[in-house]
Design a protein around this motif. Sequence first.
Motif, PDB file in Angstrom:
ATOM      1  N   GLY A  94      -3.530 -12.763   9.526  1.00 10.33           N
ATOM      2  CA  GLY A  94      -3.360 -12.426   8.124  1.00 10.33           C
ATOM      3  C   GLY A  94      -2.499 -11.193   7.945  1.00 10.33           C
ATOM      4  N   VAL A  95      -2.492 -10.688   6.732  1.00  8.17           N
ATOM      5  CA  VAL A  95      -1.787  -9.452   6.421  1.00  8.17           C
ATOM      6  C   VAL A  95      -2.689  -8.581   5.559  1.00  8.17           C
ATOM      7  CG1 VAL A  95       0.535 -10.454   6.574  1.00  8.17           C
ATOM      8  CG2 VAL A  95      -0.662 -10.463   4.378  1.00  8.17           C
ATOM      9  N   ILE A  96      -2.526  -7.268   5.714  1.00  8.41           N
ATOM     10  CA  ILE A  96      -3.183  -6.298   4.843  1.00  8.41           C
ATOM     11  C   ILE A  96      -2.093  -5.539   4.105  1.00  8.41           C
ATOM     12  CG2 ILE A  96      -4.677  -4.279   4.697  1.00  8.41           C
ATOM     13  CD1 ILE A  96      -6.104  -5.202   7.181  1.00  8.41           C
ATOM     14  N   ILE A  97      -2.224  -5.437   2.785  1.00  5.25           N
ATOM     15  CA  ILE A  97      -1.263  -4.703   1.978  1.00  5.25           C
ATOM     16  C   ILE A  97      -1.850  -3.330   1.691  1.00  5.25           C
ATOM     17  CG2 ILE A  97       0.179  -4.751  -0.073  1.00  5.25           C
ATOM     18  CD1 ILE A  97      -0.262  -7.752  -0.194  1.00  5.25           C
ATOM     19  N   ARG A  98      -1.146  -2.308   2.159  1.00  3.62           N
ATOM     20  CA  ARG A  98      -1.632  -0.931   2.068  1.00  3.62           C
ATOM     21  C   ARG A  98      -0.680  -0.076   1.248  1.00  3.62           C
ATOM     22  NH1 ARG A  98      -5.601  -0.376   5.953  1.00  3.62           N
ATOM     23  NH2 ARG A  98      -5.481  -1.727   7.790  1.00  3.62           N
ATOM     24  N   ALA A  99      -1.175   1.079   0.816  1.00  4.05           N
ATOM     25  CA  ALA A  99      -0.360   2.022   0.077  1.00  4.05           C
ATOM     26  C   ALA A  99       0.604   2.760   1.005  1.00  4.05           C
ATOM     27  CB  ALA A  99      -1.248   3.028  -0.645  1.00  4.05           C
ATOM     28  N   VAL A 100       1.761   3.096   0.463  1.00 10.45           N
ATOM     29  CA  VAL A 100       2.712   3.992   1.121  1.00 10.45           C
ATOM     30  C   VAL A 100       2.719   5.288   0.334  1.00 10.45           C
ATOM     31  CG1 VAL A 100       5.114   4.372   1.756  1.00 10.45           C
ATOM     32  CG2 VAL A 100       4.123   2.085   1.969  1.00 10.45           C
ATOM     33  N   ARG A 101       2.463   6.410   1.029  1.00 14.32           N
ATOM     34  CA  ARG A 101       2.334   7.699   0.341  1.00 14.32           C
ATOM     35  C   ARG A 101       3.403   8.684   0.794  1.00 14.32           C
ATOM     36  NH1 ARG A 101      -3.497   9.940   1.218  1.00 14.32           N
ATOM     37  NH2 ARG A 101      -2.953   9.527   3.395  1.00 14.32           N
ATOM     38  N   LEU A 102       3.745   9.595  -0.080  1.00 14.19           N
ATOM     39  CA  LEU A 102       4.616  10.704   0.276  1.00 14.19           C
ATOM     40  C   LEU A 102       3.788  11.805   0.917  1.00 14.19           C
ATOM     41  CD1 LEU A 102       6.932  11.056  -2.860  1.00 14.19           C
ATOM     42  CD2 LEU A 102       7.546  10.165  -0.593  1.00 14.19           C
ATOM     43  N   GLY A 103       4.348  12.407   1.939  1.00 11.68           N
ATOM     44  CA  GLY A 103       3.671  13.514   2.582  1.00 11.68           C
ATOM     45  C   GLY A 103       2.636  13.077   3.591  1.00 11.68           C
TER      46      GLY A 103
ATOM     47  N   PRO B  64     -16.743  -5.073   0.997  1.00 12.38           N
ATOM     48  CA  PRO B  64     -16.848  -3.610   0.960  1.00 12.38           C
ATOM     49  C   PRO B  64     -16.104  -2.985   2.134  1.00 12.38           C
ATOM     50  CG  PRO B  64     -18.888  -4.586   1.761  1.00 12.38           C
ATOM     51  CD  PRO B  64     -18.016  -5.732   1.337  1.00 12.38           C
ATOM     52  N   VAL B  65     -15.471  -1.860   1.909  1.00 16.75           N
ATOM     53  CA  VAL B  65     -14.765  -1.121   2.951  1.00 16.75           C
ATOM     54  C   VAL B  65     -15.049   0.364   2.760  1.00 16.75           C
ATOM     55  CG1 VAL B  65     -12.909  -2.812   3.217  1.00 16.75           C
ATOM     56  CG2 VAL B  65     -12.655  -0.940   1.564  1.00 16.75           C
ATOM     57  N   HIS B  66     -14.729   1.151   3.779  1.00 14.99           N
ATOM     58  CA  HIS B  66     -14.810   2.602   3.630  1.00 14.99           C
ATOM     59  C   HIS B  66     -13.482   3.070   3.052  1.00 14.99           C
ATOM     60  CE1 HIS B  66     -15.763   6.782   4.352  1.00 14.99           C
ATOM     61  NE2 HIS B  66     -14.595   6.922   4.946  1.00 14.99           N
ATOM     62  N   GLY B  67     -13.491   3.546   1.819  1.00 11.10           N
ATOM     63  CA  GLY B  67     -12.249   3.947   1.185  1.00 11.10           C
ATOM     64  C   GLY B  67     -12.437   5.134   0.266  1.00 11.10           C
ATOM     65  N   GLU B  68     -11.433   5.989   0.222  1.00 14.72           N
ATOM     66  CA  GLU B  68     -11.427   7.153  -0.648  1.00 14.72           C
ATOM     67  C   GLU B  68     -10.184   7.094  -1.528  1.00 14.72           C
ATOM     68  OE1 GLU B  68     -13.786   9.328  -0.822  1.00 14.72           O
ATOM     69  OE2 GLU B  68     -14.962   8.720   0.940  1.00 14.72           O
ATOM     70  N   PRO B  69     -10.242   7.666  -2.740  1.00 16.11           N
ATOM     71  CA  PRO B  69      -9.055   7.673  -3.601  1.00 16.11           C
ATOM     72  C   PRO B  69      -7.857   8.310  -2.903  1.00 16.11           C
ATOM     73  CG  PRO B  69     -10.996   8.324  -4.845  1.00 16.11           C
ATOM     74  CD  PRO B  69     -11.425   8.255  -3.408  1.00 16.11           C
ATOM     75  N   GLU B  70      -6.687   7.691  -3.060  1.00 14.15           N
ATOM     76  CA  GLU B  70      -5.457   8.176  -2.453  1.00 14.15           C
ATOM     77  C   GLU B  70      -4.520   8.698  -3.541  1.00 14.15           C
ATOM     78  OE1 GLU B  70      -3.892   5.590   0.868  1.00 14.15           O
ATOM     79  OE2 GLU B  70      -5.304   4.189  -0.038  1.00 14.15           O
ATOM     80  N   THR B  71      -3.713   9.702  -3.190  1.00 11.91           N
ATOM     81  CA  THR B  71      -2.741  10.262  -4.119  1.00 11.91           C
ATOM     82  C   THR B  71      -1.347  10.183  -3.510  1.00 11.91           C
ATOM     83  OG1 THR B  71      -3.072  12.492  -3.220  1.00 11.91           O
ATOM     84  CG2 THR B  71      -4.441  11.841  -5.108  1.00 11.91           C
ATOM     85  N   GLY B  72      -0.331  10.391  -4.346  1.00 12.69           N
ATOM     86  CA  GLY B  72       1.051  10.387  -3.859  1.00 12.69           C
ATOM     87  C   GLY B  72       1.551   9.020  -3.459  1.00 12.69           C
ATOM     88  N   ILE B  73       0.968   7.965  -4.012  1.00 16.95           N
ATOM     89  CA  ILE B  73       1.372   6.604  -3.655  1.00 16.95           C
ATOM     90  C   ILE B  73       2.706   6.268  -4.328  1.00 16.95           C
ATOM     91  CG2 ILE B  73       0.759   4.159  -3.799  1.00 16.95           C
ATOM     92  CD1 ILE B  73      -2.193   5.052  -3.804  1.00 16.95           C
ATOM     93  N   VAL B  74       3.669   5.801  -3.524  1.00 19.44           N
ATOM     94  CA  VAL B  74       4.986   5.473  -4.057  1.00 19.44           C
ATOM     95  C   VAL B  74       5.339   3.993  -3.907  1.00 19.44           C
ATOM     96  CG1 VAL B  74       5.904   7.797  -3.731  1.00 19.44           C
ATOM     97  CG2 VAL B  74       6.085   6.126  -1.865  1.00 19.44           C
ATOM     98  N   SER B  75       4.648   3.302  -3.030  1.00 18.52           N
ATOM     99  CA  SER B  75       4.974   1.903  -2.789  1.00 18.52           C
ATOM    100  C   SER B  75       3.828   1.263  -2.013  1.00 18.52           C
ATOM    101  CB  SER B  75       6.290   1.792  -1.999  1.00 18.52           C
ATOM    102  OG  SER B  75       6.682   0.446  -1.831  1.00 18.52           O
ATOM    103  N   ALA B  76       4.060   0.038  -1.558  1.00 22.09           N
ATOM    104  CA  ALA B  76       3.074  -0.671  -0.747  1.00 22.09           C
ATOM    105  C   ALA B  76       3.773  -1.337   0.423  1.00 22.09           C
ATOM    106  CB  ALA B  76       2.324  -1.710  -1.578  1.00 22.09           C
ATOM    107  N   MET B  77       3.057  -1.530   1.511  1.00 23.70           N
ATOM    108  CA  MET B  77       3.616  -2.154   2.701  1.00 23.70           C
ATOM    109  C   MET B  77       2.707  -3.277   3.179  1.00 23.70           C
ATOM    110  SD  MET B  77       2.736   0.592   5.722  1.00 23.70           S
ATOM    111  CE  MET B  77       3.081  -0.610   7.010  1.00 23.70           C
ATOM    112  N   VAL B  78       3.322  -4.260   3.847  1.00 22.65           N
ATOM    113  CA  VAL B  78       2.585  -5.401   4.386  1.00 22.65           C
ATOM    114  C   VAL B  78       2.408  -5.195   5.885  1.00 22.65           C
ATOM    115  CG1 VAL B  78       2.570  -7.891   4.722  1.00 22.65           C
ATOM    116  CG2 VAL B  78       3.530  -6.930   2.624  1.00 22.65           C
ATOM    117  N   GLU B  79       1.166  -5.213   6.340  1.00 27.58           N
ATOM    118  CA  GLU B  79       0.849  -5.031   7.761  1.00 27.58           C
ATOM    119  C   GLU B  79       0.319  -6.346   8.340  1.00 27.58           C
ATOM    120  OE1 GLU B  79      -2.445  -2.747  10.570  1.00 27.58           O
ATOM    121  OE2 GLU B  79      -2.131  -2.077   8.506  1.00 27.58           O
TER     122      GLU B  79
END
Length: 207
Positions: free
Chosen positions: A198-207, A170-185
């Motif tokens: 390790g790595v976390i794969i996160r959303a990349v958003r516009l704006g 479980p994590v603290h997360g809210e719906p995201e909008t404007g997602i155009v890609s993903a990035m590896v952190e």
Amino acid sequence: MSKTNKIAFRFAIDSGPSTGLGCGSWRVWTSKNREDTYIADRGLGGTWKISLHGDVAWRYAVTSEHMRDAEKPVLPTDHDRAPWKFTPPSFTDGRRLSFFIAVTRGAMLPETPDPAAAPILVEDRWDRMSIAEVWMTEPGAGLTDSHTVVGGPLPLPSGRQVWVTRRIVPVHGEPETGIVSAMVEPITHDIAGVSTPGVIIRAVRLG
């Protein structure tokens, strides 16, 4: 028991309105002649590779082949091609969690699935994170019944074995909008104070 020295897996949502979303496929493989384990994301076109060399040199690096390709520069030729280096975790009861790949819901995007990769099913929830874990076990040791195995074991010359398991946290997360890609952190001890790299794969958003 794995019949090859490779485990291929992918993250996928396979039910509900988000069916068909995924986050690329990954490979974990071992060397037949050296105490080496490798991890790579096929979606990055073979540019980056995680190398776990024995108990000493663990790193996330641009491949040497890519560094020699002048038409596809990722880093300057005089730059250290391994900008992230990791300290190998210790074994506990013959097991060590060596590396993790964590995927957020926002990183799940439309894709054509890799049929050769075992699916790791992702819940269509923004307050959950799906994690693939790469384990190493000492000779004579194995995983416990609490582990959900995706693939393995893969052999190493020393008699150690490599496995991939999955879990959801479980994590603290809210719906995201404007997602155009993903990035590896990349996540290292120096950055996050974690005991396992390790790595976390996160959303990349516009704006």
